[in-house]
Design a protein around this motif. Structure first.
Motif, PDB file in Angstrom:
ATOM      1  N   ALA A  70     -15.972 -78.072  32.104  1.00 39.98           N
ATOM      2  CA  ALA A  70     -15.326 -78.989  31.732  1.00 39.98           C
ATOM      3  C   ALA A  70     -13.989 -78.160  31.202  1.00 39.98           C
ATOM      4  N   ASP A  71     -12.840 -78.847  30.821  1.00 36.71           N
ATOM      5  CA  ASP A  71     -11.963 -78.185  30.152  1.00 36.71           C
ATOM      6  C   ASP A  71     -11.902 -78.091  28.756  1.00 36.71           C
ATOM      7  N   GLY A  72     -11.143 -77.763  27.775  1.00 36.61           N
ATOM      8  CA  GLY A  72     -11.328 -77.312  26.614  1.00 36.61           C
ATOM      9  C   GLY A  72     -11.330 -78.384  25.373  1.00 36.61           C
ATOM     10  N   ILE A  73     -11.648 -79.637  25.663  1.00 31.62           N
ATOM     11  CA  ILE A  73     -11.828 -80.867  24.862  1.00 31.62           C
ATOM     12  C   ILE A  73     -12.737 -80.278  23.623  1.00 31.62           C
ATOM     13  N   LYS A  74     -12.284 -80.431  22.472  1.00 29.79           N
ATOM     14  CA  LYS A  74     -12.925 -80.320  21.275  1.00 29.79           C
ATOM     15  C   LYS A  74     -14.214 -81.046  21.065  1.00 29.79           C
ATOM     16  N   ARG A  91     -16.634 -73.533  30.147  1.00 32.64           N
ATOM     17  CA  ARG A  91     -15.069 -74.192  29.998  1.00 32.64           C
ATOM     18  C   ARG A  91     -14.300 -73.538  31.167  1.00 32.64           C
ATOM     19  N   CYS A  92     -13.176 -74.217  31.534  1.00 34.55           N
ATOM     20  CA  CYS A  92     -12.372 -74.010  32.598  1.00 34.55           C
ATOM     21  C   CYS A  92     -11.537 -72.747  32.133  1.00 34.55           C
ATOM     22  N   VAL A  93     -11.662 -71.504  33.069  1.00 29.33           N
ATOM     23  CA  VAL A  93     -10.739 -70.450  32.891  1.00 29.33           C
ATOM     24  C   VAL A  93      -9.476 -70.764  33.132  1.00 29.33           C
ATOM     25  N   THR A  94      -8.994 -71.614  34.286  1.00 29.57           N
ATOM     26  CA  THR A  94      -7.663 -71.938  34.441  1.00 29.57           C
ATOM     27  C   THR A  94      -6.867 -72.331  33.261  1.00 29.57           C
ATOM     28  N   HIS A  95      -7.764 -73.381  32.582  1.00 29.68           N
ATOM     29  CA  HIS A  95      -7.052 -73.862  31.411  1.00 29.68           C
ATOM     30  C   HIS A  95      -6.958 -73.095  30.379  1.00 29.68           C
ATOM     31  N   LEU A  96      -7.688 -71.898  30.080  1.00 27.33           N
ATOM     32  CA  LEU A  96      -7.551 -71.028  29.359  1.00 27.33           C
ATOM     33  C   LEU A  96      -6.519 -69.896  29.520  1.00 27.33           C
ATOM     34  N   LYS A  97      -6.113 -69.539  30.762  1.00 30.03           N
ATOM     35  CA  LYS A  97      -5.274 -68.748  31.135  1.00 30.03           C
ATOM     36  C   LYS A  97      -3.714 -69.523  30.820  1.00 30.03           C
ATOM     37  N   ALA A 111       1.925 -59.046  32.962  1.00 30.12           N
ATOM     38  CA  ALA A 111       0.993 -58.246  32.261  1.00 30.12           C
ATOM     39  C   ALA A 111      -0.349 -58.759  31.798  1.00 30.12           C
ATOM     40  N   ILE A 112      -0.522 -59.681  30.975  1.00 28.13           N
ATOM     41  CA  ILE A 112      -1.443 -60.450  30.479  1.00 28.13           C
ATOM     42  C   ILE A 112      -2.639 -61.039  31.734  1.00 28.13           C
ATOM     43  N   ALA A 113      -1.449 -61.625  32.707  1.00 29.46           N
ATOM     44  CA  ALA A 113      -2.257 -62.294  33.738  1.00 29.46           C
ATOM     45  C   ALA A 113      -3.183 -61.232  34.461  1.00 29.46           C
ATOM     46  N   ALA A 114      -2.643 -60.163  34.535  1.00 30.98           N
ATOM     47  CA  ALA A 114      -3.436 -58.955  35.215  1.00 30.98           C
ATOM     48  C   ALA A 114      -4.718 -58.597  34.231  1.00 30.98           C
ATOM     49  N   ASP A 115      -4.643 -58.393  33.019  1.00 33.77           N
ATOM     50  CA  ASP A 115      -5.675 -58.359  31.986  1.00 33.77           C
ATOM     51  C   ASP A 115      -6.717 -59.447  32.225  1.00 33.77           C
ATOM     52  N   LEU A 116      -6.192 -60.793  32.251  1.00 33.05           N
ATOM     53  CA  LEU A 116      -7.201 -61.857  32.203  1.00 33.05           C
ATOM     54  C   LEU A 116      -7.810 -61.911  33.851  1.00 33.05           C
ATOM     55  N   ARG A 117      -7.407 -61.414  34.737  1.00 32.25           N
ATOM     56  CA  ARG A 117      -7.967 -61.150  35.993  1.00 32.25           C
ATOM     57  C   ARG A 117      -9.292 -60.465  36.007  1.00 32.25           C
ATOM     58  N   ASP A 118      -8.777 -59.177  34.967  1.00 31.88           N
ATOM     59  CA  ASP A 118     -10.023 -58.078  34.901  1.00 31.88           C
ATOM     60  C   ASP A 118     -11.338 -58.713  34.057  1.00 31.88           C
ATOM     61  N   ILE A 119     -10.517 -59.483  33.080  1.00 29.60           N
ATOM     62  CA  ILE A 119     -11.950 -60.235  32.232  1.00 29.60           C
ATOM     63  C   ILE A 119     -12.668 -61.031  33.052  1.00 29.60           C
ATOM     64  N   PHE A 120     -12.114 -61.929  33.569  1.00 30.01           N
ATOM     65  CA  PHE A 120     -12.647 -63.124  34.354  1.00 30.01           C
ATOM     66  C   PHE A 120     -12.902 -62.788  35.893  1.00 30.01           C
ATOM     67  N   ARG A 121     -13.772 -61.786  36.178  1.00 32.02           N
ATOM     68  CA  ARG A 121     -14.072 -61.464  37.471  1.00 32.02           C
ATOM     69  C   ARG A 121     -15.235 -62.408  37.894  1.00 32.02           C
ATOM     70  N   THR A 122     -15.137 -62.772  39.377  1.00 30.26           N
ATOM     71  CA  THR A 122     -16.422 -63.342  40.018  1.00 30.26           C
ATOM     72  C   THR A 122     -16.848 -62.547  41.104  1.00 30.26           C
ATOM     73  N   GLY A 123     -17.939 -62.620  41.619  1.00 31.21           N
ATOM     74  CA  GLY A 123     -18.599 -61.956  42.756  1.00 31.21           C
ATOM     75  C   GLY A 123     -19.184 -60.755  42.668  1.00 31.21           C
ATOM     76  N   ALA A 161     -17.903 -69.570  25.887  1.00 31.05           N
ATOM     77  CA  ALA A 161     -18.224 -70.339  26.799  1.00 31.05           C
ATOM     78  C   ALA A 161     -17.350 -70.478  28.083  1.00 31.05           C
ATOM     79  N   TYR A 162     -16.409 -69.558  28.085  1.00 31.31           N
ATOM     80  CA  TYR A 162     -15.554 -69.637  29.377  1.00 31.31           C
ATOM     81  C   TYR A 162     -16.224 -68.312  30.233  1.00 31.31           C
ATOM     82  N   MET A 163     -17.349 -67.761  29.713  1.00 30.29           N
ATOM     83  CA  MET A 163     -17.926 -66.672  30.365  1.00 30.29           C
ATOM     84  C   MET A 163     -19.246 -67.210  30.974  1.00 30.29           C
TER      85      MET A 163
END
Length: 235
Positions: A70-74, A91-97, A111-123, A161-163
């Motif tokens: 889901a997205d980030g609904i409280k 939680r949806c990582v795209t919404h977080l970004k 720059a922060i997009a690169a950091d977030l890609r490094d955090i939310f790796r897949t595979g 929850a995003y992880m």
């Protein structure tokens, strides 16, 4: 797996027009195919609304859900725990970004997009939630020097929850760490309802949305590799 989201559509009611929420529940079934379990109308989206809808799904025969995306609904995490005890929430990582990008200047977004890609790796089989959380805290420390809004996120456990997706097989992580599938479906819903400035009533919206959901030929095919995760799809 249950993906949940709302699409907002303008309808007539009491001689006025307003945008209302149409709740959509998209499942990946035991057989590994996607199926729209239900579409429901309420004026606004809320955790309480989702609780009512989960109850309706249970009445229709849904007994167990392996994962909710889901997205980030409280408050949704609490509702999921009440209705389907023990079911994890992703939680949806795209919404977080998107939310993070909104907190920084335009020049810092790349720059922060690169950091977030490094955090939310897949595979990656050897990449764990603990490793991702450490990278998240490092990112918050680094960018928190310039942006207080990011600094305040560092120790908030809600962001774990995003992880959740990292608990599952690497082959399916890219399928479950965002709400992309249900957002694509919602775009199709918007396209067919946009033919009118506003729909005449909720029944007409539900009829059109139901037709779109049933006509999705892609939903007849088994998703590649989805059953490789034996937590969600045991033999």
């Amino acid at each position: 797996i249950l993906f949940v989201d709302c699409v907002h559509i303008k309808i007539h009611r009491k001689r006025s027009v307003a945008s209302e929420a149409f709740y959509v529940a998209l499942a990946v079934t035991e057989e590994g195919i996607r199926e729209v379990l239900g579409i429901f109308n309420m004026p606004i989206e809320s955790a309480a609304g989702w609780k009512e809808i989960f109850g309706k799904l249970q009445e229709r025969g849904v007994q167990r859900i392996g994962l909710v995306v889901a997205d980030g609904i409280k408050g949704l995490d609490t509702v999921v725990g009440e209705c389907f005890p023990g079911t994890p929430l992703q939680r949806c990582v795209t919404h977080l970004k998107r939310n993070i990008y909104a907190k920084v200047r335009h020049g810092d977004k790349a720059a922060i997009a690169a950091d977030l890609r490094d955090i939310f790796r897949t595979g990656q089989r050897d990449y764990t939630i603990e490793m991702a959380w450490t990278k998240w805290q490092d990112m918050c420390d680094n960018w928190g020097k310039d942006y207080r809004a990011i600094k305040l996120l560092r120790n908030n456990p809600d962001y774990k929850a995003y992880m959740t997706y990292l608990n599952y097989a690497p082959e399916i992580q890219s399928m479950i760490y965002t709400t992309n599938w249900i957002e694509r479906l919602n775009r199709d819903f918007r396209r067919v309802t946009r033919m009118r400035t506003a729909m005449p009533n909720e029944e007409s919206v539900l009829t059109l949305m139901g037709s779109v959901a049933m006509d999705h030929k892609a939903y007849d095919r088994i998703l590649p590799n989805i059953t490789s995760d034996k937590q969600l799809f045991p033999d």
